[in-house]
Design a protein around this motif. Structure first.
Motif, PDB file in Angstrom:
ATOM      1  N   LEU A   1       0.019   8.359 -25.010  1.00 49.22           N
ATOM      2  CA  LEU A   1      -0.876   9.212 -24.884  1.00 49.22           C
ATOM      3  C   LEU A   1      -0.631  10.427 -25.231  1.00 49.22           C
ATOM      4  CD1 LEU A   1      -1.901   8.101 -21.182  1.00 49.22           C
ATOM      5  CD2 LEU A   1      -3.248   7.472 -23.176  1.00 49.22           C
ATOM      6  N   GLY A   2       0.713  11.127 -25.529  1.00 46.92           N
ATOM      7  CA  GLY A   2       0.986  12.271 -25.787  1.00 46.92           C
ATOM      8  C   GLY A   2       0.935  13.356 -24.921  1.00 46.92           C
ATOM      9  N   ASN A   3       1.041  14.795 -25.351  1.00 48.55           N
ATOM     10  CA  ASN A   3       1.139  15.882 -24.574  1.00 48.55           C
ATOM     11  C   ASN A   3       0.098  16.341 -23.738  1.00 48.55           C
ATOM     12  OD1 ASN A   3       3.893  16.149 -25.431  1.00 48.55           O
ATOM     13  ND2 ASN A   3       3.343  17.077 -27.388  1.00 48.55           N
ATOM     14  N   ASP A   4      -1.010  15.648 -24.023  1.00 48.51           N
ATOM     15  CA  ASP A   4      -2.176  16.094 -23.080  1.00 48.51           C
ATOM     16  C   ASP A   4      -2.091  15.680 -21.662  1.00 48.51           C
ATOM     17  OD1 ASP A   4      -3.052  17.884 -25.253  1.00 48.51           O
ATOM     18  OD2 ASP A   4      -4.354  16.267 -26.089  1.00 48.51           O
ATOM     19  N   TYR A   5      -1.332  14.546 -21.629  1.00 50.44           N
ATOM     20  CA  TYR A   5      -1.441  13.768 -20.345  1.00 50.44           C
ATOM     21  C   TYR A   5       0.013  13.884 -19.752  1.00 50.44           C
ATOM     22  CZ  TYR A   5      -5.562  11.671 -22.304  1.00 50.44           C
ATOM     23  OH  TYR A   5      -6.781  11.388 -22.570  1.00 50.44           O
ATOM     24  N   VAL A   6      -0.057  14.118 -18.459  1.00 51.29           N
ATOM     25  CA  VAL A   6       1.096  14.040 -17.593  1.00 51.29           C
ATOM     26  C   VAL A   6       1.076  12.643 -16.622  1.00 51.29           C
ATOM     27  CG1 VAL A   6       2.541  14.750 -15.594  1.00 51.29           C
ATOM     28  CG2 VAL A   6       1.396  16.138 -17.266  1.00 51.29           C
ATOM     29  N   VAL A   7       2.054  11.740 -16.889  1.00 56.00           N
ATOM     30  CA  VAL A   7       2.188  10.189 -16.364  1.00 56.00           C
ATOM     31  C   VAL A   7       3.058  10.252 -15.272  1.00 56.00           C
ATOM     32  CG1 VAL A   7       2.213   7.864 -16.674  1.00 56.00           C
ATOM     33  CG2 VAL A   7       1.453   9.299 -18.522  1.00 56.00           C
ATOM     34  N   LYS A   8       2.746   9.880 -14.103  1.00 57.50           N
ATOM     35  CA  LYS A   8       3.523   9.873 -12.784  1.00 57.50           C
ATOM     36  C   LYS A   8       3.293   8.446 -12.067  1.00 57.50           C
ATOM     37  CE  LYS A   8       4.721  14.335 -12.422  1.00 57.50           C
ATOM     38  NZ  LYS A   8       6.425  14.675 -12.197  1.00 57.50           N
ATOM     39  N   ALA A   9       4.294   8.009 -11.362  1.00 62.44           N
ATOM     40  CA  ALA A   9       4.300   6.862 -10.806  1.00 62.44           C
ATOM     41  C   ALA A   9       4.322   6.883  -9.424  1.00 62.44           C
ATOM     42  CB  ALA A   9       5.745   5.906 -11.031  1.00 62.44           C
ATOM     43  N   SER A  10       3.500   6.073  -8.686  1.00 62.98           N
ATOM     44  CA  SER A  10       3.089   6.173  -7.159  1.00 62.98           C
ATOM     45  C   SER A  10       4.143   5.352  -6.362  1.00 62.98           C
ATOM     46  CB  SER A  10       1.984   5.949  -6.898  1.00 62.98           C
ATOM     47  OG  SER A  10       1.675   4.242  -7.248  1.00 62.98           O
ATOM     48  N   MET A  11       4.989   4.390  -7.418  1.00 63.75           N
ATOM     49  CA  MET A  11       5.808   3.475  -6.741  1.00 63.75           C
ATOM     50  C   MET A  11       5.091   2.532  -5.625  1.00 63.75           C
ATOM     51  SD  MET A  11       8.760   4.360  -8.412  1.00 63.75           S
ATOM     52  CE  MET A  11       9.797   3.803  -7.491  1.00 63.75           C
ATOM     53  N   GLY A  12       3.971   2.039  -6.142  1.00 63.57           N
ATOM     54  CA  GLY A  12       3.123   1.027  -5.087  1.00 63.57           C
ATOM     55  C   GLY A  12       2.420   1.960  -4.201  1.00 63.57           C
ATOM     56  N   HIS A  13       1.964   1.444  -3.010  1.00 58.57           N
ATOM     57  CA  HIS A  13       1.083   1.914  -2.048  1.00 58.57           C
ATOM     58  C   HIS A  13       1.756   3.333  -1.383  1.00 58.57           C
ATOM     59  CE1 HIS A  13      -2.046  -0.862  -1.265  1.00 58.57           C
ATOM     60  NE2 HIS A  13      -1.049  -1.862  -1.363  1.00 58.57           N
ATOM     61  N   VAL A  14       1.010   4.319  -1.181  1.00 59.45           N
ATOM     62  CA  VAL A  14       1.258   5.623  -0.789  1.00 59.45           C
ATOM     63  C   VAL A  14       0.786   5.877   0.894  1.00 59.45           C
ATOM     64  CG1 VAL A  14       1.756   6.990  -2.706  1.00 59.45           C
ATOM     65  CG2 VAL A  14      -0.739   7.078  -1.483  1.00 59.45           C
ATOM     66  N   ARG A  15      -0.263   4.613   1.302  1.00 58.98           N
ATOM     67  CA  ARG A  15      -0.627   4.673   2.552  1.00 58.98           C
ATOM     68  C   ARG A  15      -0.678   3.217   3.090  1.00 58.98           C
ATOM     69  NH1 ARG A  15      -6.137   7.740   3.731  1.00 58.98           N
ATOM     70  NH2 ARG A  15      -7.100   6.236   2.723  1.00 58.98           N
ATOM     71  N   ASP A  16      -0.560   3.131   4.386  1.00 59.07           N
ATOM     72  CA  ASP A  16      -0.744   1.497   4.876  1.00 59.07           C
ATOM     73  C   ASP A  16      -1.055   1.916   6.457  1.00 59.07           C
ATOM     74  OD1 ASP A  16      -0.604  -1.053   4.890  1.00 59.07           O
ATOM     75  OD2 ASP A  16       1.477  -1.227   4.576  1.00 59.07           O
ATOM     76  N   LEU A  17      -1.074   0.629   7.224  1.00 57.33           N
ATOM     77  CA  LEU A  17      -1.383   0.653   8.489  1.00 57.33           C
ATOM     78  C   LEU A  17      -0.067   1.018   9.291  1.00 57.33           C
ATOM     79  CD1 LEU A  17      -3.438  -2.525   8.881  1.00 57.33           C
ATOM     80  CD2 LEU A  17      -4.202  -0.191   8.876  1.00 57.33           C
ATOM     81  N   PRO A  18      -0.044   1.528  10.297  1.00 57.69           N
ATOM     82  CA  PRO A  18       1.403   2.029  10.968  1.00 57.69           C
ATOM     83  C   PRO A  18       1.831   0.798  11.476  1.00 57.69           C
ATOM     84  CG  PRO A  18      -0.430   2.480  12.537  1.00 57.69           C
ATOM     85  CD  PRO A  18      -1.091   2.108  11.019  1.00 57.69           C
ATOM     86  N   LYS A  19       3.457   0.817  11.344  1.00 61.37           N
ATOM     87  CA  LYS A  19       4.195  -0.339  11.934  1.00 61.37           C
ATOM     88  C   LYS A  19       4.372  -0.309  13.656  1.00 61.37           C
ATOM     89  CE  LYS A  19       7.132  -1.110   7.850  1.00 61.37           C
ATOM     90  NZ  LYS A  19       8.514  -0.990   7.435  1.00 61.37           N
ATOM     91  N   SER A  20       4.131   0.680  14.141  1.00 58.67           N
ATOM     92  CA  SER A  20       4.221   0.892  15.553  1.00 58.67           C
ATOM     93  C   SER A  20       3.333   0.428  16.357  1.00 58.67           C
ATOM     94  CB  SER A  20       4.788   2.312  15.911  1.00 58.67           C
ATOM     95  OG  SER A  20       3.759   3.071  15.312  1.00 58.67           O
ATOM     96  N   LYS A  21       1.936   0.130  15.846  1.00 56.37           N
ATOM     97  CA  LYS A  21       0.904  -0.240  16.586  1.00 56.37           C
ATOM     98  C   LYS A  21       0.071  -1.100  15.703  1.00 56.37           C
ATOM     99  CE  LYS A  21      -1.551   4.212  15.557  1.00 56.37           C
ATOM    100  NZ  LYS A  21      -2.426   5.170  16.280  1.00 56.37           N
ATOM    101  N   LEU A  22      -1.112  -1.572  16.414  1.00 53.96           N
ATOM    102  CA  LEU A  22      -1.962  -2.276  15.537  1.00 53.96           C
ATOM    103  C   LEU A  22      -2.766  -1.813  14.319  1.00 53.96           C
ATOM    104  CD1 LEU A  22      -3.212  -5.191  15.589  1.00 53.96           C
ATOM    105  CD2 LEU A  22      -5.179  -4.225  17.137  1.00 53.96           C
ATOM    106  N   GLY A  23      -3.121  -0.428  14.616  1.00 55.47           N
ATOM    107  CA  GLY A  23      -3.779   0.336  13.478  1.00 55.47           C
ATOM    108  C   GLY A  23      -4.860  -0.264  13.073  1.00 55.47           C
ATOM    109  N   VAL A  24      -5.854  -0.899  13.877  1.00 58.34           N
ATOM    110  CA  VAL A  24      -7.054  -1.460  13.498  1.00 58.34           C
ATOM    111  C   VAL A  24      -7.846  -1.123  15.052  1.00 58.34           C
ATOM    112  CG1 VAL A  24      -8.460  -3.392  12.973  1.00 58.34           C
ATOM    113  CG2 VAL A  24      -6.252  -3.138  12.088  1.00 58.34           C
ATOM    114  N   ASP A  25      -9.075  -0.565  14.582  1.00 58.42           N
ATOM    115  CA  ASP A  25      -9.803  -0.217  15.747  1.00 58.42           C
ATOM    116  C   ASP A  25     -10.863  -1.351  16.101  1.00 58.42           C
ATOM    117  OD1 ASP A  25     -11.436   0.945  17.862  1.00 58.42           O
ATOM    118  OD2 ASP A  25     -11.941   2.844  16.835  1.00 58.42           O
ATOM    119  N   GLU A  26     -10.414  -2.312  16.928  1.00 58.36           N
ATOM    120  CA  GLU A  26     -11.312  -3.372  17.210  1.00 58.36           C
ATOM    121  C   GLU A  26     -12.527  -2.985  17.888  1.00 58.36           C
ATOM    122  OE1 GLU A  26      -8.485  -7.067  18.240  1.00 58.36           O
ATOM    123  OE2 GLU A  26      -7.646  -5.360  19.371  1.00 58.36           O
ATOM    124  N   GLU A  27     -12.791  -1.925  18.268  1.00 55.51           N
ATOM    125  CA  GLU A  27     -13.910  -1.593  19.218  1.00 55.51           C
ATOM    126  C   GLU A  27     -15.036  -0.997  17.904  1.00 55.51           C
ATOM    127  OE1 GLU A  27     -14.392  -2.273  22.225  1.00 55.51           O
ATOM    128  OE2 GLU A  27     -12.626  -3.345  22.420  1.00 55.51           O
TER     129      GLU A  27
END
Length: 204
Positions: A21-47
């Motif tokens: 792409l050249g110098n007009d672009y800056v390319v970064k890596a997210s290393m996969g997901h940056v957000r997810d459901l929490p591990k400590s609880k269900l994380g889904v509002d069933e109601e």
């Protein structure tokens, strides 16, 4: 002139694509997901329509800070995660985390890391596909609902540390149904009779 920010999933892709792409672009890596459901609880509002409750992944704190700094300097952000449902969801999460100001987000898709494919993708950028994002979210929520409710049963009946999800639960159902068929089977005595018959004339 502000450089455009491109976000891919892996650092190796980032280096290669930056060369294309050249110098007009800056390319970064997210290393996969940056957000997810929490591990400590269900994380889904069933109601409330099974609304997911996302959190920023603690292991991605430094990555997120780096992406936010780069986003502040960019007017255009190109989301270039893998061309599948998981990649689409990663792009959507990134747009949610980085939105603000006058930044515009574009989705670019390419199936090979070649200069021709990458340049062509940037010549005709699109938008994040909401249908694919919804599909990935539905799968993730179903995994969580089944896994968090079924796994404790496995810990109690089989062994702690085991986990179950939508795939394992279906396989388990098939095994259970088959076992019930075996247990419900009632044996009945039967005989097999084999006979060789010939007409009275004696001809075979």
């Amino acid at each position: 002139m502000a450089k455009s920010l491109v976000i891919v999933e892996s650092p190796a892709k980032a280096k290669t694509i930056n060369k294309f792409l050249g110098n007009d672009y800056v390319v970064k890596a997210s290393m996969g997901h940056v957000r997810d459901l929490p591990k400590s609880k269900l994380g889904v509002d069933e109601e409330h329509d099974f609304k997911p409750q996302y959190i920023l992944l603690p292991t991605k704190k430094k990555t997120i800070e780096d992406l936010k700094k780069a986003a502040e300097k960019a007017e255009k952000i190109y989301l270039a995660a893998d061309p599948d449902r998981e990649g689409e969801a990663i792009c959507w999460h990134l747009s949610e985390v980085l939105k603000g100001g006058k930044r515009r987000f574009y989705r670019v898709l390419f199936n090979e890391i070649t200069k021709k494919a990458v340049v062509h993708a940037f010549d005709s950028p699109g938008e994040v596909d909401g249908r694919k994002v919804d599909a990935q979210q539905a799968r993730r929520i179903l995994d969580r609902l089944v896994g968090y409710k079924l796994s404790p049963l496995l810990w109690d009946k089989v062994r702690r540390g085991l986990s179950a999800g939508r795939v394992q639960s279906v396989a388990l159902r098939i095994i259970v149904d088959r076992e019930r068929e075996i247990q419900a089977f009632k044996s009945e005595e039967y005989w097999s009779i084999v006979a060789r018959l010939a007409p009275e004339s004696g001809a075979a």
